[in-house]
Scaffold this motif. Structure first.
Motif, PDB file in Angstrom:
ATOM      1  N   GLY A  48      -6.202  -1.878   2.228  1.00 46.07           N
ATOM      2  CA  GLY A  48      -7.364  -2.416   2.928  1.00 46.07           C
ATOM      3  C   GLY A  48      -7.158  -2.673   4.405  1.00 46.07           C
ATOM      4  O   GLY A  48      -7.991  -2.298   5.237  1.00 46.07           O
ATOM      5  N   SER A  49      -6.042  -3.283   4.794  1.00 40.68           N
ATOM      6  CA  SER A  49      -5.841  -3.631   6.204  1.00 40.68           C
ATOM      7  C   SER A  49      -5.704  -2.384   7.075  1.00 40.68           C
ATOM      8  O   SER A  49      -6.304  -2.293   8.152  1.00 40.68           O
ATOM      9  CB  SER A  49      -4.611  -4.530   6.361  1.00 40.68           C
ATOM     10  OG  SER A  49      -3.439  -3.861   5.916  1.00 40.68           O
ATOM     11  N   MET A  50      -4.924  -1.396   6.604  1.00 40.43           N
ATOM     12  CA  MET A  50      -4.756  -0.166   7.385  1.00 40.43           C
ATOM     13  C   MET A  50      -6.033   0.664   7.370  1.00 40.43           C
ATOM     14  O   MET A  50      -6.361   1.317   8.365  1.00 40.43           O
ATOM     15  CB  MET A  50      -3.587   0.643   6.835  1.00 40.43           C
ATOM     16  CG  MET A  50      -2.225  -0.011   7.020  1.00 40.43           C
ATOM     17  SD  MET A  50      -1.872  -0.469   8.754  1.00 40.43           S
ATOM     18  CE  MET A  50      -1.854   1.143   9.547  1.00 40.43           C
ATOM     19  N   MET A  51      -6.770   0.639   6.260  1.00 40.60           N
ATOM     20  CA  MET A  51      -8.030   1.369   6.195  1.00 40.60           C
ATOM     21  C   MET A  51      -9.005   0.822   7.238  1.00 40.60           C
ATOM     22  O   MET A  51      -9.651   1.594   7.961  1.00 40.60           O
ATOM     23  CB  MET A  51      -8.611   1.254   4.789  1.00 40.60           C
ATOM     24  CG  MET A  51      -9.952   1.949   4.601  1.00 40.60           C
ATOM     25  SD  MET A  51     -10.441   2.061   2.866  1.00 40.60           S
ATOM     26  CE  MET A  51     -10.509   0.316   2.418  1.00 40.60           C
ATOM     27  N   GLN A  52      -9.107  -0.494   7.338  1.00 41.81           N
ATOM     28  CA  GLN A  52      -9.990  -1.100   8.330  1.00 41.81           C
ATOM     29  C   GLN A  52      -9.524  -0.795   9.748  1.00 41.81           C
ATOM     30  O   GLN A  52     -10.350  -0.538  10.635  1.00 41.81           O
ATOM     31  CB  GLN A  52     -10.056  -2.610   8.109  1.00 41.81           C
ATOM     32  CG  GLN A  52     -10.884  -3.017   6.897  1.00 41.81           C
ATOM     33  CD  GLN A  52     -10.988  -4.512   6.766  1.00 41.81           C
ATOM     34  OE1 GLN A  52      -9.992  -5.209   6.561  1.00 41.81           O
ATOM     35  NE2 GLN A  52     -12.191  -5.035   6.910  1.00 41.81           N
ATOM     36  N   LYS A  53      -8.210  -0.826   9.962  1.00 43.32           N
ATOM     37  CA  LYS A  53      -7.678  -0.529  11.287  1.00 43.32           C
ATOM     38  C   LYS A  53      -8.083   0.856  11.741  1.00 43.32           C
ATOM     39  O   LYS A  53      -8.303   1.093  12.934  1.00 43.32           O
ATOM     40  CB  LYS A  53      -6.156  -0.658  11.275  1.00 43.32           C
ATOM     41  CG  LYS A  53      -5.500  -0.368  12.624  1.00 43.32           C
ATOM     42  CD  LYS A  53      -4.005  -0.614  12.582  1.00 43.32           C
ATOM     43  CE  LYS A  53      -3.378  -0.326  13.947  1.00 43.32           C
ATOM     44  NZ  LYS A  53      -1.926  -0.602  13.960  1.00 43.32           N
ATOM     45  N   TRP A  54      -8.197   1.786  10.793  1.00 44.18           N
ATOM     46  CA  TRP A  54      -8.556   3.156  11.126  1.00 44.18           C
ATOM     47  C   TRP A  54     -10.055   3.433  10.981  1.00 44.18           C
ATOM     48  O   TRP A  54     -10.474   4.579  10.989  1.00 44.18           O
ATOM     49  CB  TRP A  54      -7.727   4.127  10.290  1.00 44.18           C
ATOM     50  CG  TRP A  54      -6.353   4.258  10.852  1.00 44.18           C
ATOM     51  CD1 TRP A  54      -5.278   3.447  10.631  1.00 44.18           C
ATOM     52  CD2 TRP A  54      -5.910   5.248  11.797  1.00 44.18           C
ATOM     53  NE1 TRP A  54      -4.191   3.865  11.354  1.00 44.18           N
ATOM     54  CE2 TRP A  54      -4.549   4.974  12.080  1.00 44.18           C
ATOM     55  CE3 TRP A  54      -6.518   6.327  12.410  1.00 44.18           C
ATOM     56  CZ2 TRP A  54      -3.806   5.751  12.969  1.00 44.18           C
ATOM     57  CZ3 TRP A  54      -5.780   7.101  13.290  1.00 44.18           C
ATOM     58  CH2 TRP A  54      -4.447   6.803  13.563  1.00 44.18           C
ATOM     59  N   GLY A  55     -10.852   2.360  10.848  1.00 46.60           N
ATOM     60  CA  GLY A  55     -12.297   2.509  10.945  1.00 46.60           C
ATOM     61  C   GLY A  55     -13.043   2.746   9.652  1.00 46.60           C
ATOM     62  O   GLY A  55     -14.226   3.116   9.694  1.00 46.60           O
ATOM     63  N   TYR A  56     -12.421   2.495   8.515  1.00 46.72           N
ATOM     64  CA  TYR A  56     -13.095   2.693   7.230  1.00 46.72           C
ATOM     65  C   TYR A  56     -13.323   1.330   6.577  1.00 46.72           C
ATOM     66  O   TYR A  56     -12.404   0.520   6.465  1.00 46.72           O
ATOM     67  CB  TYR A  56     -12.249   3.587   6.317  1.00 46.72           C
ATOM     68  CG  TYR A  56     -12.080   4.979   6.883  1.00 46.72           C
ATOM     69  CD1 TYR A  56     -13.088   5.929   6.776  1.00 46.72           C
ATOM     70  CD2 TYR A  56     -10.893   5.350   7.535  1.00 46.72           C
ATOM     71  CE1 TYR A  56     -12.941   7.192   7.306  1.00 46.72           C
ATOM     72  CE2 TYR A  56     -10.733   6.611   8.067  1.00 46.72           C
ATOM     73  CZ  TYR A  56     -11.760   7.535   7.959  1.00 46.72           C
ATOM     74  OH  TYR A  56     -11.603   8.800   8.478  1.00 46.72           O
ATOM     75  N   THR A  57     -14.546   1.090   6.144  1.00 47.84           N
ATOM     76  CA  THR A  57     -14.937  -0.214   5.620  1.00 47.84           C
ATOM     77  C   THR A  57     -14.673  -0.296   4.122  1.00 47.84           C
ATOM     78  O   THR A  57     -15.209   0.516   3.350  1.00 47.84           O
ATOM     79  CB  THR A  57     -16.435  -0.477   5.884  1.00 47.84           C
ATOM     80  OG1 THR A  57     -16.695  -0.369   7.272  1.00 47.84           O
ATOM     81  CG2 THR A  57     -16.833  -1.864   5.393  1.00 47.84           C
ATOM     82  N   PRO A  58     -13.895  -1.257   3.682  1.00 43.06           N
ATOM     83  CA  PRO A  58     -13.638  -1.403   2.243  1.00 43.06           C
ATOM     84  C   PRO A  58     -14.907  -1.783   1.482  1.00 43.06           C
ATOM     85  O   PRO A  58     -15.811  -2.414   2.031  1.00 43.06           O
ATOM     86  CB  PRO A  58     -12.602  -2.539   2.172  1.00 43.06           C
ATOM     87  CG  PRO A  58     -12.024  -2.636   3.542  1.00 43.06           C
ATOM     88  CD  PRO A  58     -13.119  -2.218   4.481  1.00 43.06           C
ATOM     89  N   VAL A  59     -14.957  -1.375   0.238  1.00 40.76           N
ATOM     90  CA  VAL A  59     -16.031  -1.792  -0.664  1.00 40.76           C
ATOM     91  C   VAL A  59     -15.557  -3.057  -1.369  1.00 40.76           C
ATOM     92  O   VAL A  59     -14.461  -3.092  -1.926  1.00 40.76           O
ATOM     93  CB  VAL A  59     -16.356  -0.704  -1.695  1.00 40.76           C
ATOM     94  CG1 VAL A  59     -17.328  -1.225  -2.753  1.00 40.76           C
ATOM     95  CG2 VAL A  59     -16.952   0.514  -0.992  1.00 40.76           C
ATOM     96  N   THR A  60     -16.387  -4.098  -1.323  1.00 40.25           N
ATOM     97  CA  THR A  60     -16.023  -5.369  -1.940  1.00 40.25           C
ATOM     98  C   THR A  60     -17.085  -5.764  -2.957  1.00 40.25           C
ATOM     99  O   THR A  60     -18.173  -5.179  -2.996  1.00 40.25           O
ATOM    100  CB  THR A  60     -15.888  -6.468  -0.878  1.00 40.25           C
ATOM    101  OG1 THR A  60     -17.114  -6.579  -0.154  1.00 40.25           O
ATOM    102  CG2 THR A  60     -14.766  -6.126   0.096  1.00 40.25           C
TER     103      THR A  60
END
Length: 287
Positions: A270-282
């Motif tokens: 999640g943290s690296m995904m957000q850093k690279w501009g992709y929004t996690p599904v929660t």
């Protein structure tokens, strides 16, 4: 290294944090350009274990320093980088590099010792495919049986997180190489959804003009190597060109994941995904 100082015929290397990131798609687009030609190998892995070559040349020169053997080499050969680039040149010739201004196109679908690339192949440009890691993992899970593998969801997601962390650190430490277009990030989603404009931008960074052959391919899109299309006669992912189906959508391969799977993925990436501009599904599928 600027565009003006880049050597004619310098190779283009396509790679990605891990397989199933769109490297085949990018390679197929660039291979249609008349000033680009592919290596004899579809995937060459020339950077695999390249750090061993770096270590070899550096330790060899340390030994030569001790016995003063470098004195007979001449100043133009008296550095580890000179020897490393000579090895790189031999590797390129071995897999089919021509003595011409056209650009040799290489592909390794992972980040193999990327920090050595610019020293092993001076003047090269490295295209790094970035794709939504959820799509990468979903596709990898479907395709891995072709490679005789059976990795778990957790191990595949963890591999992406480790690789993208390495890439983040590499780019942070080599900002000048990014500014000089030696490392070029290519967003798969943009290239797939707005191919003409994104390809024009990419070709500009490669100092290549848009070509009619590229436009023909854009106007008549095909698919190669998708794990979500029918397999070949041997049951494996088919890398032969296929017409793109009308309902083909490679952008959100993860839409059928359960909330539990999303939660597990978010813990791992999640943290690296957000850093690279992709929004996690929660929650229950709400972003």
């Amino acid at each position: 290294m600027t565009e003006q100082s880049r050597q004619p015929g310098a190779p283009i290397i396509i790679c990605a944090p891990m397989a199933r990131s769109g490297t085949t798609f990018c390679k197929f687009l660039l291979d249609s350009h008349p000033q680009v030609y592919r290596a004899d190998l579809h995937e060459d892995y020339l950077l695999q274990n390249a750090d061993s070559l770096r270590f070899y040349t550096e330790t060899l020169f340390e030994r030569w320093d001790g016995i003063r053997a470098k004195q007979s080499l001449g100043p133009e050969k008296s550095s580890p980088d000179a020897l490393l680039s000579a090895i790189g040149s031999t590797l390129l010739q071995y897999i089919g590099q021509r003595n011409s201004p056209e650009r040799l196109l290489l592909k390794t679908p992972r980040l193999c010792d990327l920090h050595v690339a610019l020293r092993l192949f001076p003047g090269c440009q490295v295209l790094i495919m970035i794709r939504d890691p959820r799509s990468v993992v979903a596709s990898y899970l479907r395709a891995q049986t072709d490679w005789g593998m059976a990795h778990s969801f957790e191990s595949i997601a963890g591999r992406w997180a480790k690789s993208i962390r390495y890439l983040s650190e590499l780019l942070a430490e080599n900002q000048q190489a990014v500014r000089d277009n030696q490392y070029i990030l290519v967003r798969y989603e943009r290239l797939a959804s707005d191919t003409e404009n994104e390809l024009r931008l990419l070709l500009e960074k490669l100092n290549l003009p848009m070509a009619p052959e590229c436009m023909d391919l854009i106007e008549n899109p095909i698919v190669r190597g998708s794990s979500f299309l029918p397999r070949g006669e041997d049951g494996r992912v088919d890398f032969r060109p296929q017409p793109m189906p009308e309902n083909f959508n490679p952008l959100e391969r993860w839409r059928d994941w359960t909330p539990e799977r999303h939660a597990k993925f978010n813990r791992l990436c999640g943290s690296m995904m957000q850093k690279w501009g992709y929004t996690p599904v929660t929650g229950r599928g709400e972003g």
